[in-house]
Design a protein around this motif. Structure first.
Motif, PDB file in Angstrom:
ATOM      1  N   SER A 175      -2.261  -5.854   2.245  1.00 46.44           N
ATOM      2  CA  SER A 175      -1.093  -6.884   2.607  1.00 46.44           C
ATOM      3  C   SER A 175      -1.646  -8.300   1.830  1.00 46.44           C
ATOM      4  O   SER A 175      -2.373  -8.159   1.048  1.00 46.44           O
ATOM      5  N   THR A 195      -0.991 -11.289  -1.156  1.00 46.43           N
ATOM      6  CA  THR A 195      -0.125 -11.492  -2.184  1.00 46.43           C
ATOM      7  C   THR A 195      -1.048 -11.086  -3.466  1.00 46.43           C
ATOM      8  O   THR A 195      -1.998 -11.676  -3.684  1.00 46.43           O
ATOM      9  N   ARG A 254      -1.306 -11.281  -7.439  1.00 49.69           N
ATOM     10  CA  ARG A 254      -0.534 -12.425  -8.569  1.00 49.69           C
ATOM     11  C   ARG A 254      -0.896 -11.562  -9.816  1.00 49.69           C
ATOM     12  O   ARG A 254      -2.097 -11.517 -10.251  1.00 49.69           O
ATOM     13  N   LEU A 313       5.050  -1.411  -3.561  1.00 52.89           N
ATOM     14  CA  LEU A 313       5.729  -2.321  -2.445  1.00 52.89           C
ATOM     15  C   LEU A 313       6.306  -1.336  -1.457  1.00 52.89           C
ATOM     16  O   LEU A 313       6.242  -1.508  -0.325  1.00 52.89           O
ATOM     17  N   SER A 366       3.591  -4.648   3.649  1.00 53.62           N
ATOM     18  CA  SER A 366       3.240  -6.155   4.102  1.00 53.62           C
ATOM     19  C   SER A 366       2.702  -6.767   2.691  1.00 53.62           C
ATOM     20  O   SER A 366       2.441  -7.874   2.751  1.00 53.62           O
ATOM     21  N   HIS A 391       2.976  -8.439  -0.906  1.00 53.88           N
ATOM     22  CA  HIS A 391       4.036  -9.414  -1.777  1.00 53.88           C
ATOM     23  C   HIS A 391       3.251  -9.549  -3.307  1.00 53.88           C
ATOM     24  O   HIS A 391       2.259  -9.537  -3.194  1.00 53.88           O
ATOM     25  N   VAL A 392       4.268  -9.491  -4.051  1.00 47.91           N
ATOM     26  CA  VAL A 392       3.829  -9.434  -5.390  1.00 47.91           C
ATOM     27  C   VAL A 392       4.544 -10.787  -6.317  1.00 47.91           C
ATOM     28  O   VAL A 392       5.607 -11.049  -6.145  1.00 47.91           O
ATOM     29  N   GLU A 393       3.671 -11.513  -7.138  1.00 47.30           N
ATOM     30  CA  GLU A 393       3.960 -12.635  -7.755  1.00 47.30           C
ATOM     31  C   GLU A 393       3.880 -12.088  -9.047  1.00 47.30           C
ATOM     32  O   GLU A 393       2.768 -11.757  -9.520  1.00 47.30           O
ATOM     33  N   SER A 407      -5.750  -5.103  -2.539  1.00 49.47           N
ATOM     34  CA  SER A 407      -4.201  -4.948  -3.206  1.00 49.47           C
ATOM     35  C   SER A 407      -4.501  -4.815  -4.561  1.00 49.47           C
ATOM     36  O   SER A 407      -3.685  -3.975  -5.105  1.00 49.47           O
TER      37      SER A 407
END
Length: 331
Positions: free
Chosen positions: A93, A95, A97, A117, A122, A124-126, A282
């Motif tokens: 989970s 983020t 980056r 994803l 849970s 998130h990717v920037e 991640s």
């Protein structure tokens, strides 16, 4: 003995790494006033000056640098221990980056990110599009992809080569009609060219061996492949680009591969990450998916012969264009 406020020590390390209180506060995720107060408390406690301050700059003192060199690795160890403890959770989970050049993100990472994803709802990717190699620590990236036609320059980060991007030469049918069909690399002398910002010479390879090099002064110089592609479609020059990137335009006859028996030096794509023993879950999950997605060579399909070539010239026996990009696994 007065208790030690380790947060002040961590903020001190961040100010050193950031080269000043503004960037250091951002790295420590505290207000600038809090960073300044933390360093002042530490200086009072230790009885030494850690930074030389002027109206224009902040510079770490010799004693401050000595303390940083001893303390910073300890915080690195603590972060690794924390990451290891967090990795026992089955759920990936938070983020992730990532910084990447546009071509790599659009052409090579989309499938990997979609798969990642779907596997980890849970997460998130920037995704930040950037050609230049960023400072992962200072800018807060977990991973960064870098393209280069030479070897990766010295870095304090760990790196893996993930993709070789083949490049060839393309022009609009109208430009070929204007200049004539080139039969050898030397025939491109005098043609308008479209290139990267650092393009001063194009190499021509036959069967992987360089046979000719030509100095170029591009009419448009940009790292933005979309801009070069649009200019090539408008007939403004011959472009050196990835076959995969221009494939659809070849199929529809909007571009023609000139000198199809030649390629140019490939672009090497590396993924950079902080050099640490333990990866965040991640990052580990993404690298696993990336290797599964890009770890085998793509199926290479010959593109249909562009009928525009026959319209541009009276030669109809030009070899078929091979539109596949060369993809290799993590090594």
């Amino acid at each position: 003995m007065k208790s030690i406020d380790w947060k002040d020590w961590e903020i001190f390390c961040r100010v050193v790494e950031g080269g000043g209180f503004t960037q250091g506060a951002e790295l420590a995720e505290v207000p600038k006033s809090s960073a300044s107060a933390a360093v002042a408390r530490l200086e009072t406690q230790l009885g030494v000056r850690l930074f030389e301050r002027t109206t224009r700059r902040v510079r770490v003192t010799q004693r401050g640098q000595q303390l940083y060199d001893r303390v910073a690795p300890l915080f690195g160890e603590l972060r690794e221990i924390s990451a290891e403890a967090a990795s026992v959770s089955a759920e990936v989970s938070g983020t992730l980056r990532i910084a990447t050049p546009y071509e790599v993100g659009s052409q090579h990472l989309s499938a990997s990110l979609s798969r990642l994803l779907k596997l980890h709802p849970s997460l998130h990717v920037e995704l930040d599009m950037s050609w230049d190699q960023p400072d992962l620590i200072r800018h807060g990236y977990d991973l960064a992809f870098v393209m280069t036609d030479t070897n990766l320059h010295d870095s304090s980060f760990a790196s893996k080569r993930v993709v070789l991007i083949e490049r060839a030469f393309y022009a609009a049918p109208a430009l070929i009609r204007e200049h004539g069909l080139p039969r050898a690399p030397q025939d491109l002398k005098g043609w308008p060219t479209l290139g990267n910002l650092d393009d001063v010479q194009w190499e021509f390879l036959r069967d992987g061996v360089e046979t000719f090099a030509m100095d170029v002064s591009p009419r448009i110089s940009t790292h933005n492949a979309e801009v070069r592609l649009k200019a090539a479609l408008d007939g403004l020059g011959v472009a050196r680009m990835s076959p995969r990137f221009v494939h659809e335009h070849l199929v529809h006859g909007q571009l023609v591969r000139v000198l199809p028996g030649y390629t140019s030096s490939p672009l090497k794509v590396y993924v950079l990450m902080p050099a640490r023993k333990l990866m965040p879950p991640s990052v580990r999950a993404f690298l696993t998916v990336l290797e599964e997605t890009l770890g085998v060579p793509e199926t290479r399909r010959p593109a249909p012969r562009a009928k525009a070539l026959a319209e541009a010239t009276d030669i109809a026996n030009t070899p078929d264009d091979d539109g596949g990009a060369v993809v290799i696994g993590l090594d």
